[in-house]
Design a protein around this motif. Structure first.
Motif, PDB file in Angstrom:
ATOM      1  N   LYS A   1      -4.772   3.961  -6.293  1.00  0.00           N
ATOM      2  CA  LYS A   1      -4.739   3.217  -5.029  1.00  0.00           C
ATOM      3  C   LYS A   1      -6.117   2.707  -4.603  1.00  0.00           C
ATOM      4  CE  LYS A   1      -4.097   3.866  -0.085  1.00  0.00           C
ATOM      5  NZ  LYS A   1      -3.824   4.833   0.995  1.00  0.00           N
ATOM      6  N   GLN A   2      -7.099   3.590  -4.507  1.00  0.00           N
ATOM      7  CA  GLN A   2      -8.414   3.177  -4.023  1.00  0.00           C
ATOM      8  C   GLN A   2      -9.085   2.181  -4.959  1.00  0.00           C
ATOM      9  OE1 GLN A   2      -9.562   3.650  -1.034  1.00  0.00           O
ATOM     10  NE2 GLN A   2      -7.708   4.832  -0.588  1.00  0.00           N
ATOM     11  N   HIS A   3      -8.871   2.363  -6.253  1.00  0.00           N
ATOM     12  CA  HIS A   3      -9.459   1.428  -7.221  1.00  0.00           C
ATOM     13  C   HIS A   3      -8.847   0.039  -7.058  1.00  0.00           C
ATOM     14  CE1 HIS A   3     -10.603   0.538 -11.678  1.00  0.00           C
ATOM     15  NE2 HIS A   3     -11.384  -0.079 -10.816  1.00  0.00           N
ATOM     16  N   VAL A   4      -7.519  -0.016  -6.945  1.00  0.00           N
ATOM     17  CA  VAL A   4      -6.836  -1.298  -6.757  1.00  0.00           C
ATOM     18  C   VAL A   4      -7.341  -1.981  -5.486  1.00  0.00           C
ATOM     19  CG1 VAL A   4      -4.610  -2.393  -6.265  1.00  0.00           C
ATOM     20  CG2 VAL A   4      -4.750  -0.598  -7.999  1.00  0.00           C
ATOM     21  N   LEU A   5      -7.386  -1.256  -4.385  1.00  0.00           N
ATOM     22  CA  LEU A   5      -7.773  -1.854  -3.103  1.00  0.00           C
ATOM     23  C   LEU A   5      -9.239  -2.277  -3.087  1.00  0.00           C
ATOM     24  CD1 LEU A   5      -5.856   0.456  -0.591  1.00  0.00           C
ATOM     25  CD2 LEU A   5      -5.194  -1.800  -1.465  1.00  0.00           C
TER      26      LEU A   5
ATOM     27  N   ILE B   1       0.839  -1.202   0.000  1.00  0.00           N
ATOM     28  CA  ILE B   1       0.000   0.000   0.000  1.00  0.00           C
ATOM     29  C   ILE B   1       0.875   1.254   0.000  1.00  0.00           C
ATOM     30  CG2 ILE B   1      -1.603   1.368   1.399  1.00  0.00           C
ATOM     31  CD1 ILE B   1      -3.017  -1.212   2.116  1.00  0.00           C
ATOM     32  N   GLU B   2       1.963   1.239   0.761  1.00  0.00           N
ATOM     33  CA  GLU B   2       2.887   2.371   0.756  1.00  0.00           C
ATOM     34  C   GLU B   2       3.484   2.574  -0.635  1.00  0.00           C
ATOM     35  OE1 GLU B   2       6.351   3.996   3.753  1.00  0.00           O
ATOM     36  OE2 GLU B   2       6.508   1.924   3.062  1.00  0.00           O
ATOM     37  N   TRP B   3       3.798   1.463  -1.302  1.00  0.00           N
ATOM     38  CA  TRP B   3       4.338   1.524  -2.660  1.00  0.00           C
ATOM     39  C   TRP B   3       3.302   2.114  -3.624  1.00  0.00           C
ATOM     40  CZ3 TRP B   3       2.800  -0.762  -7.247  1.00  0.00           C
ATOM     41  CH2 TRP B   3       3.721  -0.712  -8.303  1.00  0.00           C
ATOM     42  N   LEU B   4       2.060   1.689  -3.491  1.00  0.00           N
ATOM     43  CA  LEU B   4       0.988   2.231  -4.336  1.00  0.00           C
ATOM     44  C   LEU B   4       0.839   3.738  -4.145  1.00  0.00           C
ATOM     45  CD1 LEU B   4      -2.138  -0.146  -4.259  1.00  0.00           C
ATOM     46  CD2 LEU B   4      -0.865   0.604  -6.276  1.00  0.00           C
TER      47      LEU B   4
END
Length: 361
Positions: free
Chosen positions: A289-293, A278-281
């Motif tokens: 980020k939010q879409h991936v998660l 998540i830090e990398w994203l």
């Protein structure tokens, strides 16, 4: 977690030395010290790779996981300099009192007695041969293999015993050992899967900073196939909204150079990997980020990780099912996975031990 300055983590996947689940103390970058170092050197010094020698007591690991297609594996190294931000092996560094973050890719351990231990285990009276997998935890062809050649030593022992081996790697360095692999493959004793996450060199450089480029991995498949070594492609991990679009492109590119089999694995975020990824994203793809998660939650029963056997590798839900169908359609169109012969175990034999008496007795 406190991220380190850009220069300090140049060429690395993790952005910080996150605490492990066993740590009672937290880690935080010393900004003043880093500023002094930058002033002294003119730039932030990147962390160097250090290698410690670990004399192992045993070398074959065994598992009974119902969703893993092998029960024996060998890991000659702990930690991996490839630095893949998503690597599920990162949490293992916590058992060494080290961080699964930058420590995992900079503080490495090599087992120089690996080949000797393997020979001893294969000579045991009650040993029953089954495929030994290399590359199940850390990459057997990561950069330090050029110096230590532990993987080559393992292959030399396996060839002598006519023992089957299956390799998974992200490195073009596997082509160095084509001489051994080709001889073993002629007897149905060797298979290699090249892990290719994307054809996008920019994403790959950020995500897997010290692994071979996608183009070099595909070239590695070509060389293996031309030498008669059964070669496959592993599209892993599938990262939703970041690399999943490339599935068909990767399979097509690899099949065109000789890959005959393929597989895929969904992104897994166990333990400390969750925070590191998540830090990398946030650093490299903040807009996604939010879409991936959200998609990860959709295919992990509302969580970011689900360790349930059988579904942990493939996920559940609409997105996971769509990826599975896309994969199957692409494989049919490209002729992948049409026929895969099992590696042979019936040729296994224990060669005579070297004797100081020579051939007199």
């Amino acid at each position: 977690m406190t991220s380190l300055p850009d220069g300090f983590r140049k060429g690395r996947g993790a952005l910080s030395n996150t605490e492990s689940r066993f740590d009672s103390l937290s880690r935080e970058a010393d900004a003043a010290m880093l500023a002094d170092l930058e002033a002294l050197h003119g730039e932030s010094p990147a962390p160097r790779t250090t290698i410690a020698i670990e004399p192992a007591r045993t070398i074959i690991s065994r598992n009974q996981s119902p969703d893993v297609p092998f029960d024996q594996s060998i890991n000659m190294y702990r930690g991996c300099e490839h630095g893949c931000s998503y690597c599920f092996a990162r949490p293992n560094h916590a058992y060494l009192g080290l961080s699964p973050g930058l420590d995992f890719e900079t503080k490495l351990f090599a087992k120089p007695n690996a080949a000797t231990l393997l020979e001893q285990e294969l000579r045991k009276k009650h040993y029953k041969p089954s495929v030994i997998a290399l590359g199940t935890n850390t990459d057997p062809y990561q950069p330090i293999e050029r110096k230590f050649q532990l993987t080559r030593g393992i292959l030399e022992v396996l060839e002598r015993f006519q023992h089957p081996v299956a390799i998974t790697t992200k490195s073009f360095l596997v082509s160095r050992d084509i001489d051994i692999l080709a001889r073993m493959a002629r007897n149905g004793l060797a298979r290699v899967f090249m892990s290719v996450t994307t054809l996008d060199a920019d994403i790959a450089r950020k995500m897997e900073p010290r692994a071979s480029t996608p183009a070099k991995r595909i070239e590695g498949i070509r060389l293996l196939a031309e030498a008669g070594v059964p070669a496959g492609v592993l599209f892993a991990p599938v990262i939703p909204a970041l690399t999943d679009y490339d599935l068909e492109n990767v399979l097509k590119a690899c099949s065109e150079v000789g890959a005959t089999s393929a597989g895929f694995v969904m992104l897994r975020l166990p333990l400390e990997v969750h925070g590191i990824f998540i830090e990398w994203l946030e650093e490299h793809f903040p807009g996604r980020k939010q879409h991936v998660l959200s998609i990860i939650e959709n295919m992990r029963n509302g969580k970011h990780n689900d360790a349930t056997f059988t579904s942990r590798m493939r996920g559940t839900g609409i997105f996971a099912e769509l990826v599975r169908k896309r994969f199957e359609i692409a494989c049919r169109r490209l002729g992948l996975n049409q026929e895969r012969h099992p590696l042979r175990t019936d040729l296994f034999r224990v060669p005579p031990e070297d004797s100081p008496q020579g051939s007199l007795f």
